[in-house]
Design a protein around this motif. Structure first.
Motif, short mmCIF file in Angstrom:
data_model
loop_
_atom_site.label_atom_id
_atom_site.label_comp_id
_atom_site.label_asym_id
_atom_site.label_seq_id
_atom_site.Cartn_x
_atom_site.Cartn_y
_atom_site.Cartn_z
N ARG A 65 0.63 -1.29 0.11
CA ARG A 65 0.12 -0.04 0.04
C ARG A 65 0.88 1.32 0.01
NH1 ARG A 65 -1.94 3.78 3.09
NH2 ARG A 65 -4.25 4.31 2.67
N ALA A 94 -6.13 5.48 8.83
CA ALA A 94 -6.05 5.57 7.53
C ALA A 94 -7.66 5.80 7.09
CB ALA A 94 -5.57 4.24 6.72
N LYS A 97 -8.06 9.63 7.91
CA LYS A 97 -7.26 10.44 6.76
C LYS A 97 -7.91 10.56 5.56
CE LYS A 97 -2.66 10.89 5.25
NZ LYS A 97 -1.72 10.32 4.25
N ASN A 98 -8.49 9.41 5.13
CA ASN A 98 -8.87 9.42 3.81
C ASN A 98 -10.49 9.76 3.69
OD1 ASN A 98 -6.63 8.71 1.90
ND2 ASN A 98 -6.42 7.04 3.58
N ASP A 101 -12.92 6.75 2.58
CA ASP A 101 -12.88 6.33 1.21
C ASP A 101 -12.22 5.05 1.29
OD1 ASP A 101 -12.53 5.76 -1.45
OD2 ASP A 101 -12.10 7.82 -2.12
N ARG A 103 -11.35 2.79 -0.89
CA ARG A 103 -10.67 2.73 -2.30
C ARG A 103 -9.36 3.34 -1.93
NH1 ARG A 103 -10.65 1.40 -7.35
NH2 ARG A 103 -9.42 2.70 -8.94
N LYS A 104 -9.21 4.36 -1.23
CA LYS A 104 -7.89 5.09 -0.82
C LYS A 104 -7.37 4.52 0.37
CE LYS A 104 -8.85 9.78 -2.14
NZ LYS A 104 -9.03 11.18 -1.93
N VAL A 105 -8.25 3.62 1.43
CA VAL A 105 -7.72 3.05 2.35
C VAL A 105 -7.08 1.67 1.83
CG1 VAL A 105 -8.33 1.85 4.46
CG2 VAL A 105 -9.41 3.91 4.07
N GLU A 109 -3.58 6.28 -1.78
CA GLU A 109 -3.87 7.48 -2.40
C GLU A 109 -3.48 7.42 -3.90
OE1 GLU A 109 -3.50 11.14 -0.27
OE2 GLU A 109 -3.58 10.22 1.67
N ALA A 112 -5.27 4.62 -6.00
CA ALA A 112 -6.90 5.02 -6.05
C ALA A 112 -7.22 6.13 -6.97
CB ALA A 112 -7.18 5.43 -4.52
#
Length: 114
Positions: A65, A94, A97-98, A101, A103-105, A109, A112
Motif C-alpha cells: 500500500r 487511514a 485520513k481518507n 474512502d 478505495r484509498k484506504v 492514495e 486510488a
C-alpha cells in the motif's frame, strides 16, 4: 463504516484485555511458545502457522500500500509483530485520513487516484 470502526475498536480492546494478563502470567516470549507448538504438529501449531501467514499477508499488504517505501517496509514489519492491535489502529487512522474512502484506504492514495 461505523460498524467497521466499532469492530476495530472492539478488536483492540479484546486482544489487549486478553494479551496483557497472559503476558504477565506466562511471560512475553510468544515466539518460543509458537515455535514449540509448530514442532508438535497439533492443532495449536496449525493455528500458529495459519496466523503466521495471516500476519505476513497483512504486513505485505501494508508495505505494498505504501509502495514498498522505507516507511511502508517499516509499517509492514511492525504489522507482522504488532498484529491486530497495530493494524486496527492503522486502519482507524487511514479511514479518518481518507474520509472513509475505502478505495484509498485499501489501495493507497496514488493507486486510488489512477
Amino acid at each position: 463504516m461505523i460498524a467497521f470502526r466499532g469492530f476495530l475498536l472492539v478488536a483492540i480492546v479484546a486482544i489487549l484485555a486478553y494479551t496483557i494478563p497472559v503476558g504477565l502470567n506466562h511471560g512475553w516470549n510468544f515466539m518460543a511458545t509458537a515455535l514449540a507448538d509448530l514442532a508438535v504438529m497439533d492443532w495449536r501449531g496449525q493455528f500458529d502457522i495459519d496466523f503466521l501467514f495471516l500476519l505476513s499477508l497483512a504486513g505485505i499488504w501494508l508495505a505494498w500500500r505504501h509502495e514498498f517505501s522505507a516507511a511502508g517496509l517499516f509499517l509492514g514489519v511492525f504489522t507482522f509483530f504488532g498484529g491486530m492491535p497495530f493494524l486496527s489502529v492503522y486502519l482507524l487512522y487511514a479511514i479518518s485520513k481518507n474520509g472513509g474512502d475505502m478505495r484509498k484506504v485499501l489501495l493507497g492514495e496514488r493507486r486510488a487516484a489512477a
